[in-house]
Write a protein that holds these residues in place. Structure first.
Motif, PDB file in Angstrom:
ATOM      1  N   ALA A  33     -62.274 -30.343  45.090  1.00  0.00           N
ATOM      2  CA  ALA A  33     -61.360 -29.209  44.960  1.00  0.00           C
ATOM      3  C   ALA A  33     -60.343 -29.284  46.084  1.00  0.00           C
ATOM      4  O   ALA A  33     -60.702 -29.572  47.229  1.00  0.00           O
ATOM      5  N   VAL A  34     -59.084 -29.063  45.741  1.00  0.00           N
ATOM      6  CA  VAL A  34     -58.015 -29.118  46.737  1.00  0.00           C
ATOM      7  C   VAL A  34     -57.406 -27.735  46.960  1.00  0.00           C
ATOM      8  O   VAL A  34     -57.347 -26.912  46.048  1.00  0.00           O
ATOM      9  N   TYR A  35     -56.981 -27.513  48.198  1.00  0.00           N
ATOM     10  CA  TYR A  35     -56.289 -26.294  48.617  1.00  0.00           C
ATOM     11  C   TYR A  35     -54.873 -26.729  48.958  1.00  0.00           C
ATOM     12  O   TYR A  35     -54.677 -27.596  49.820  1.00  0.00           O
ATOM     13  N   THR A  36     -53.907 -26.171  48.261  1.00  0.00           N
ATOM     14  CA  THR A  36     -52.549 -26.725  48.341  1.00  0.00           C
ATOM     15  C   THR A  36     -51.637 -25.912  49.263  1.00  0.00           C
ATOM     16  O   THR A  36     -52.000 -24.830  49.752  1.00  0.00           O
ATOM     17  N   GLY A  37     -50.438 -26.441  49.431  1.00  0.00           N
ATOM     18  CA  GLY A  37     -49.436 -25.827  50.297  1.00  0.00           C
ATOM     19  C   GLY A  37     -49.141 -24.380  49.948  1.00  0.00           C
ATOM     20  O   GLY A  37     -48.914 -23.563  50.842  1.00  0.00           O
ATOM     21  N   ASP A  38     -49.160 -24.037  48.675  1.00  0.00           N
ATOM     22  CA  ASP A  38     -48.845 -22.651  48.301  1.00  0.00           C
ATOM     23  C   ASP A  38     -50.095 -21.776  48.183  1.00  0.00           C
ATOM     24  O   ASP A  38     -50.026 -20.658  47.691  1.00  0.00           O
ATOM     25  N   GLY A  39     -51.242 -22.310  48.618  1.00  0.00           N
ATOM     26  CA  GLY A  39     -52.470 -21.514  48.642  1.00  0.00           C
ATOM     27  C   GLY A  39     -53.265 -21.536  47.351  1.00  0.00           C
ATOM     28  O   GLY A  39     -54.223 -20.771  47.194  1.00  0.00           O
ATOM     29  N   SER A  40     -52.896 -22.399  46.408  1.00  0.00           N
ATOM     30  CA  SER A  40     -53.663 -22.504  45.157  1.00  0.00           C
ATOM     31  C   SER A  40     -54.810 -23.499  45.313  1.00  0.00           C
ATOM     32  O   SER A  40     -54.810 -24.310  46.241  1.00  0.00           O
ATOM     33  N   MET A  41     -55.765 -23.411  44.395  1.00  0.00           N
ATOM     34  CA  MET A  41     -56.880 -24.364  44.377  1.00  0.00           C
ATOM     35  C   MET A  41     -56.960 -25.038  43.007  1.00  0.00           C
ATOM     36  O   MET A  41     -56.789 -24.378  41.979  1.00  0.00           O
ATOM     37  N   TYR A  42     -57.214 -26.330  43.039  1.00  0.00           N
ATOM     38  CA  TYR A  42     -57.381 -27.113  41.810  1.00  0.00           C
ATOM     39  C   TYR A  42     -58.657 -27.927  41.973  1.00  0.00           C
ATOM     40  O   TYR A  42     -58.889 -28.497  43.040  1.00  0.00           O
ATOM     41  N   SER A  43     -59.441 -28.012  40.908  1.00  0.00           N
ATOM     42  CA  SER A  43     -60.673 -28.796  41.017  1.00  0.00           C
ATOM     43  C   SER A  43     -60.629 -29.968  40.045  1.00  0.00           C
ATOM     44  O   SER A  43     -59.780 -30.014  39.149  1.00  0.00           O
ATOM     45  N   GLY A  44     -61.538 -30.910  40.249  1.00  0.00           N
ATOM     46  CA  GLY A  44     -61.605 -32.065  39.357  1.00  0.00           C
ATOM     47  C   GLY A  44     -62.962 -32.732  39.444  1.00  0.00           C
ATOM     48  O   GLY A  44     -63.717 -32.520  40.404  1.00  0.00           O
ATOM     49  N   CYS A  45     -63.280 -33.521  38.424  1.00  0.00           N
ATOM     50  CA  CYS A  45     -64.541 -34.268  38.402  1.00  0.00           C
ATOM     51  C   CYS A  45     -64.243 -35.729  38.112  1.00  0.00           C
ATOM     52  O   CYS A  45     -63.116 -36.060  37.709  1.00  0.00           O
ATOM     53  N   ASN A  46     -65.229 -36.589  38.320  1.00  0.00           N
ATOM     54  CA  ASN A  46     -65.031 -37.978  37.911  1.00  0.00           C
ATOM     55  C   ASN A  46     -65.127 -38.079  36.390  1.00  0.00           C
ATOM     56  O   ASN A  46     -65.892 -37.351  35.746  1.00  0.00           O
ATOM     57  N   ILE A  47     -64.304 -38.962  35.838  1.00  0.00           N
ATOM     58  CA  ILE A  47     -64.235 -39.159  34.393  1.00  0.00           C
ATOM     59  C   ILE A  47     -64.379 -40.656  34.136  1.00  0.00           C
ATOM     60  O   ILE A  47     -63.456 -41.424  34.406  1.00  0.00           O
ATOM     61  N   GLU A  48     -65.577 -41.042  33.677  1.00  0.00           N
ATOM     62  CA  GLU A  48     -65.843 -42.468  33.496  1.00  0.00           C
ATOM     63  C   GLU A  48     -65.334 -42.952  32.139  1.00  0.00           C
ATOM     64  O   GLU A  48     -64.950 -42.160  31.274  1.00  0.00           O
ATOM     65  N   ASN A  49     -65.329 -44.275  32.001  1.00  0.00           N
ATOM     66  CA  ASN A  49     -64.835 -44.891  30.775  1.00  0.00           C
ATOM     67  C   ASN A  49     -65.695 -46.095  30.443  1.00  0.00           C
ATOM     68  O   ASN A  49     -66.184 -46.772  31.364  1.00  0.00           O
ATOM     69  N   ALA A  50     -65.833 -46.373  29.146  1.00  0.00           N
ATOM     70  CA  ALA A  50     -66.642 -47.504  28.700  1.00  0.00           C
ATOM     71  C   ALA A  50     -66.141 -48.827  29.274  1.00  0.00           C
ATOM     72  O   ALA A  50     -66.904 -49.783  29.397  1.00  0.00           O
ATOM     73  N   THR A  51     -64.868 -48.894  29.637  1.00  0.00           N
ATOM     74  CA  THR A  51     -64.340 -50.112  30.261  1.00  0.00           C
ATOM     75  C   THR A  51     -64.687 -50.177  31.743  1.00  0.00           C
ATOM     76  O   THR A  51     -64.359 -51.164  32.401  1.00  0.00           O
ATOM     77  N   TYR A  52     -65.285 -49.127  32.275  1.00  0.00           N
ATOM     78  CA  TYR A  52     -65.594 -48.977  33.708  1.00  0.00           C
ATOM     79  C   TYR A  52     -64.315 -48.884  34.544  1.00  0.00           C
ATOM     80  O   TYR A  52     -64.145 -47.971  35.337  1.00  0.00           O
ATOM     81  N   GLY A  53     -63.429 -49.862  34.376  1.00  0.00           N
ATOM     82  CA  GLY A  53     -62.224 -49.921  35.218  1.00  0.00           C
ATOM     83  C   GLY A  53     -61.290 -48.742  35.029  1.00  0.00           C
ATOM     84  O   GLY A  53     -60.518 -48.415  35.923  1.00  0.00           O
ATOM     85  N   ALA A  54     -61.337 -48.092  33.877  1.00  0.00           N
ATOM     86  CA  ALA A  54     -60.444 -46.961  33.610  1.00  0.00           C
ATOM     87  C   ALA A  54     -61.010 -45.642  34.139  1.00  0.00           C
ATOM     88  O   ALA A  54     -60.444 -44.574  33.923  1.00  0.00           O
ATOM     89  N   THR A  55     -62.119 -45.730  34.841  1.00  0.00           N
ATOM     90  CA  THR A  55     -62.737 -44.526  35.428  1.00  0.00           C
ATOM     91  C   THR A  55     -61.811 -43.878  36.439  1.00  0.00           C
ATOM     92  O   THR A  55     -61.135 -44.559  37.205  1.00  0.00           O
ATOM     93  N   ASN A  56     -61.778 -42.534  36.447  1.00  0.00           N
ATOM     94  CA  ASN A  56     -61.002 -41.804  37.453  1.00  0.00           C
ATOM     95  C   ASN A  56     -61.937 -41.001  38.348  1.00  0.00           C
ATOM     96  O   ASN A  56     -62.805 -40.284  37.864  1.00  0.00           O
ATOM     97  N   CYS A  57     -61.736 -41.130  39.644  1.00  0.00           N
ATOM     98  CA  CYS A  57     -62.573 -40.399  40.609  1.00  0.00           C
ATOM     99  C   CYS A  57     -62.240 -38.902  40.602  1.00  0.00           C
ATOM    100  O   CYS A  57     -61.120 -38.497  40.273  1.00  0.00           O
ATOM    101  N   ALA A  58     -63.210 -38.111  41.043  1.00  0.00           N
ATOM    102  CA  ALA A  58     -63.050 -36.655  41.101  1.00  0.00           C
ATOM    103  C   ALA A  58     -61.871 -36.238  41.982  1.00  0.00           C
ATOM    104  O   ALA A  58     -61.106 -35.336  41.624  1.00  0.00           O
ATOM    105  N   GLU A  59     -61.735 -36.889  43.123  1.00  0.00           N
ATOM    106  CA  GLU A  59     -60.665 -36.521  44.066  1.00  0.00           C
ATOM    107  C   GLU A  59     -59.305 -36.694  43.412  1.00  0.00           C
ATOM    108  O   GLU A  59     -58.419 -35.847  43.523  1.00  0.00           O
ATOM    109  N   ARG A  60     -59.124 -37.842  42.736  1.00  0.00           N
ATOM    110  CA  ARG A  60     -57.822 -38.083  42.113  1.00  0.00           C
ATOM    111  C   ARG A  60     -57.596 -37.170  40.921  1.00  0.00           C
ATOM    112  O   ARG A  60     -56.463 -36.758  40.668  1.00  0.00           O
ATOM    113  N   THR A  61     -58.648 -36.820  40.200  1.00  0.00           N
ATOM    114  CA  THR A  61     -58.470 -35.857  39.107  1.00  0.00           C
ATOM    115  C   THR A  61     -57.921 -34.546  39.665  1.00  0.00           C
ATOM    116  O   THR A  61     -56.936 -33.998  39.155  1.00  0.00           O
TER     117      THR A  61
END
Ligand code: THU
Length: 138
Positions: A33-61
């Protein structure tokens, strides 16, 4: 300095996002979860993929959600992760790519919170986890 109240809120949102992780291949669920410049919060999770390589980490989400909504400064990011086995999470440190992406939207005060619970967490400056980050200088 980031308030303790904000830290705990971020950890809570990160844990909630972790419950939504899509990790059928590794079973390793991560939330952020990120806390941004304007005081908002956004969260994310890891999203895996059958190709493995197309997986996205939680932080980047979480970061990409924030940036795509117009945010440009991350004041703090909380990360939680670990395997389902056992009742305790582990300290889930961000991978190298995510450290670089955090650094893109960080300033000198930005903190990375690596947490196992709202009571048990470690706080780092970006520079501590990614010294001499790559940046384009013209
Ligand atoms: N993962 C993250 O979400 N963040 C990290 O910083 C490291 C790794 C995810 C990717 C993959 O779904 C799982 O953890 C195992 O690598």
């Amino acid at each position: 300095m980031i308030e303790e109240k904000i830290i705990k809120q971020l950890i809570k949102k990160s844990l909630e996002a972790r419950n939504r992780a899509y990790a059928p291949y590794s079973g390793y669920k991560v939330g952020a979860a990120v806390y941004t410049g304007d005081g908002s919060m956004y969260s994310g999770c890891n999203i895996e993929n059958a190709t493995y390589g197309a997986t996205n980490c939680a932080e980047r989400t979480a970061i990409f959600k924030a940036v795509s909504e117009g945010e440009r400064l991350i004041r703090a990011i909380a990360i939680t992760g670990g395997y389902e086995t056992g009742d305790e999470l582990e300290y889930a440190y961000p991978c190298g790519i995510c450290r670089q992406v955090i650094s893109e939207f960080a300033d000198g005060d930005t903190v990375i919170i690596v947490a196992v619970s709202e009571e048990d967490y470690r706080v780092y400056k970006v520079e501590e986890l990614l010294p001499e980050a790559f940046a384009l200088k013209r």
